[in-house]
Design an enzyme around this catalytic site. Structure first.
Site, PDB file in Angstrom:
ATOM      1  N   PRO A   2       0.818  -1.214   0.000  1.00 31.09           N
ATOM      2  CA  PRO A   2       0.000   0.000   0.000  1.00 31.09           C
ATOM      3  C   PRO A   2       0.854   1.268   0.000  1.00 31.09           C
ATOM      4  O   PRO A   2       1.798   1.395   0.777  1.00 31.09           O
ATOM      5  CB  PRO A   2      -0.800  -0.125   1.300  1.00 31.09           C
ATOM      6  CG  PRO A   2      -0.795  -1.581   1.619  1.00 31.09           C
ATOM      7  CD  PRO A   2       0.512  -2.098   1.127  1.00 31.09           C
ATOM      8  N   GLU A   3       0.530   2.196  -0.898  1.00 26.99           N
ATOM      9  CA  GLU A   3       1.205   3.486  -0.965  1.00 26.99           C
ATOM     10  C   GLU A   3       0.197   4.582  -0.643  1.00 26.99           C
ATOM     11  O   GLU A   3      -0.927   4.297  -0.210  1.00 26.99           O
ATOM     12  CB  GLU A   3       1.856   3.653  -2.343  1.00 26.99           C
ATOM     13  CG  GLU A   3       2.817   2.516  -2.666  1.00 26.99           C
ATOM     14  CD  GLU A   3       3.562   2.664  -3.987  1.00 26.99           C
ATOM     15  OE1 GLU A   3       3.560   3.765  -4.569  1.00 26.99           O
ATOM     16  OE2 GLU A   3       4.142   1.660  -4.437  1.00 26.99           O
ATOM     17  N   LYS A  54       1.606   7.905   3.994  1.00 23.52           N
ATOM     18  CA  LYS A  54       1.481   6.458   4.178  1.00 23.52           C
ATOM     19  C   LYS A  54       0.982   6.101   5.570  1.00 23.52           C
ATOM     20  O   LYS A  54       1.278   5.013   6.087  1.00 23.52           O
ATOM     21  CB  LYS A  54       2.817   5.777   3.916  1.00 23.52           C
ATOM     22  CG  LYS A  54       3.197   5.730   2.444  1.00 23.52           C
ATOM     23  CD  LYS A  54       4.323   4.752   2.256  1.00 23.52           C
ATOM     24  CE  LYS A  54       4.658   4.599   0.790  1.00 23.52           C
ATOM     25  NZ  LYS A  54       5.690   3.569   0.579  1.00 23.52           N
TER      26      LYS A  54
END
Length: 390
Positions: A2-3, A54
Site C-alpha cells: 500500500p502506498e 502512508k
C-alpha cells in the site's frame, strides 16, 4: 504494498462504510499481534478515518451519554506490506484480522477489521503522525514542494532519484510503483543523481505575463517531477476501489493494471536499487546505476520463444545407469561405443584423469522447494521503503 493512494482509498472506505454505524464494547486484538492493546470500551461510539501520506488515523468518538464517559481515542496505522480494512459479519471474521471493532445492537453485528496477512503493519495510540515524515504529496502539495526544494543540500539527494523518491522525509506517500510511473512519464533515468534532477526546479518560475488560466494550462501540459508526485497519486485515487494490493477485486485490479504505463509492464527493463527494491524503467538507467547490475526486460505473457531459442529435435536425456549404479547392480561396464550418441565427451586415453574444475560432490536429493526469503518488517525509521516506515 500500500502506498499513499491506497491509504487514502482506505480512509474513504472506512468513512463511507461506517458513516451510519454505531459501534460498542471493547476493541479486540488478536493474540498473535505484537501491536499494543487498545484500552478503549464504550457503549456507543462512531469511527472516522483520515489519511496522510502512508499513514491513516482512526478516531473512536463516544456518543453523548455513552458509558463510561470518556473522550475520543485516536490510533495511527501504517499498513506495512499487506494492511487493509474490511467490514464483515462478526461471525465471519477473515483470517489475519488483528484488530476488530464491533457494532452495537440492535441489528446484525458487524466487525470493522484491520487485516494484515504478513503482520508488518503497525498501530500507535495517541493519534500523532510519525515524527519526521514530510508533508503529504496528495493533501499538502505546496508544503511538500517547499520541503523538497528547501532541503536539496541533504545527503539524501546525493543518491539516485529513484532512491530519493522513497525517502518519506521528503516524499511522504510515494512508493515503488509510483516512482516508476512518475520517472517514466518524464523520461528521467532512474539512476540519475536526485539533486541534478531537482535543482532545475528551483529556477522554474512561470512568466508574470501569463494569465491564471494560461499558468494552469502550462502546468497541466508540462508538469515537473514534483507536480507529478501530486497528480499521479490523484489518478490512482480517482480510479476508485482499493487501488493496488491483495484485497483488490479483479475489477479493481484490472482498472489499475490498465492504468499502469511502466511498472511491471511488458517491454520495460528493471534493476534493483541499493536497498534491493526493483525499479522499472525504459531506456538508459542513468550514471549511478549499480555496477554489475543486469537489466532484465519484462516479456509479455503470450510471447513465444524465437527461432534462436528453440532446439529442433533435441536429443533425449541419457537414462543409462551410471558406472557406480552398474557396479552395484552387477552390470558390465558400458564402453564408449555402447553409450548413446551425444551423451558423452571424447577423452584422450593418454591424458591424465583430472577432476573437472568446479565440479562438486553429489548432494543429497531435495524436495525441490526453495527456502523462503526473509522479509524485514517495517520499522519506524524514515529511510527508503522496505528499510523504512511504509
Amino acid at each position: 504494498m500500500p502506498e499513499g493512494p491506497e491509504l487514502h482509498l482506505a480512509s474513504h472506505f472506512v468513512n463511507e462504510a461506517c458513516r451510519e454505524l454505531v459501534f460498542g464494547g471493547c476493541v479486540e486484538k488478536s493474540p498473535v499481534s505484537r501491536n499494543p492493546e487498545v484500552p478503549f470500551e464504550s457503549s456507543a461510539y462512531h469511527i472516522s478515518a483520515l489519511a496522510r501520506g502512508k499513514e491513516l488515523r482512526l478516531t473512536l468518538s463516544p456518543l453523548p451519554g455513552a458509558q463510561p464517559p470518556q473522550g475520543p481515542l485516536a490510533l495511527v496505522f501504517r499498513f506495512g506490506m499487506t494492511g487493509s480494512f474490511q467490514l464483515v459479519p462478526s461471525d465471519a471474521l477473515p483470517p489475519h484480522a488483528h484488530l476488530r471493532f464491533y457494532t452495537a445492537p440492535p441489528g446484525p453485528r458487524l466487525a470493522l477489521c484491520f487485516v494484515d496477512i504478513r503482520r508488518f503493519g503497525h498501530w500507535d495510540l495517541g493519534g500523532k503522525w510519525q515524527p519526521g515524515r514530510g508533508p503529504c504529496v496528495l493533501l499538502e502539495y505546496e508544503q511538500f514542494r517547499e520541503n523538497v526544494l528547501r532541503n536539496l543540500a541533504d545527503k539524501a539527494f546525493d543518491r539516485p532519484i529513484c532512491e530519493a523518491l522513497l525517502d518519506q522525509r521528503f516524499f511522504n506517500g510515494i512508493g515503488n510503483y509510483l516512482r516508476a510511473e512518475i520517472l517514466y512519464r518524464l523520461r528521467i533515468p532512474p539512476f540519475e543523481k536526485a539533486r541534478t534532477v531537482l535543482e532545475a526546479l528551483q529556477q522554474r518560475r512561470p512568466s508574470p505575463e501569463l494569465t491564471l488560466s494560461q499558468k494552469i494550462r502550462a502546468k497541466l501540459q508540462n508538469p515537473d517531477l514534483l507536480e507529478l508526485c501530486h497528480s499521479v497519486p490523484k489518478e490512482v485515487v480517482q480510479l476508485g476501489g482499493k487501488g493496488y494490493g491483495l484485497e483488490s477485486t479483479e475489477e479493481d485490479f484490472a482498472a489499475f493494471r490498465a492504468w499502469l504505463r511502466c511498472y511491471g509492464t511488458p517491454g520495460m527493463s528493471s534493476l534493483r536499487d541499493r536497498h534491493g527494491r526493483t525499479i522499472w524503467f525504459q531506456g538508459d538507467p542513468g550514471p549511478l546505476a549499480p555496477k554489475g547490475g543486469k537489466s532484465r526486460k519484462k516479456k509479455s505473457k503470450g510471447a513465444q520463444r524465437g527461432p534462436e531459442d528453440q532446439v529442433e529435435n533435441p536429443p533425449p536425456p541419457n537414462k543409462a545407469p551410471s558406472r557406480t549404479r552398474r557396479a552395484r547392480r552387477g552390470l558390465p561396464e558400458q564402453t564408449a561405443a555402447q553409450q548413446p550418441e551425444g551423451t558423452s565427451l571424447q577423452r584422450d586415453p593418454e591424458a591424465p584423469c583430472v577432476p573437472e574444475k568446479g565440479k562438486r560432490r553429489r548432494q543429497p536429493a531435495t524436495s525441490g522447494r526453495r527456502r523462503p526469503q526473509k522479509i524485514k518488517a517495517d520499522t519506524p525509521s524514515l529511510e527508503p521503503e522496505e528499510t523504512s516506515a511504509s
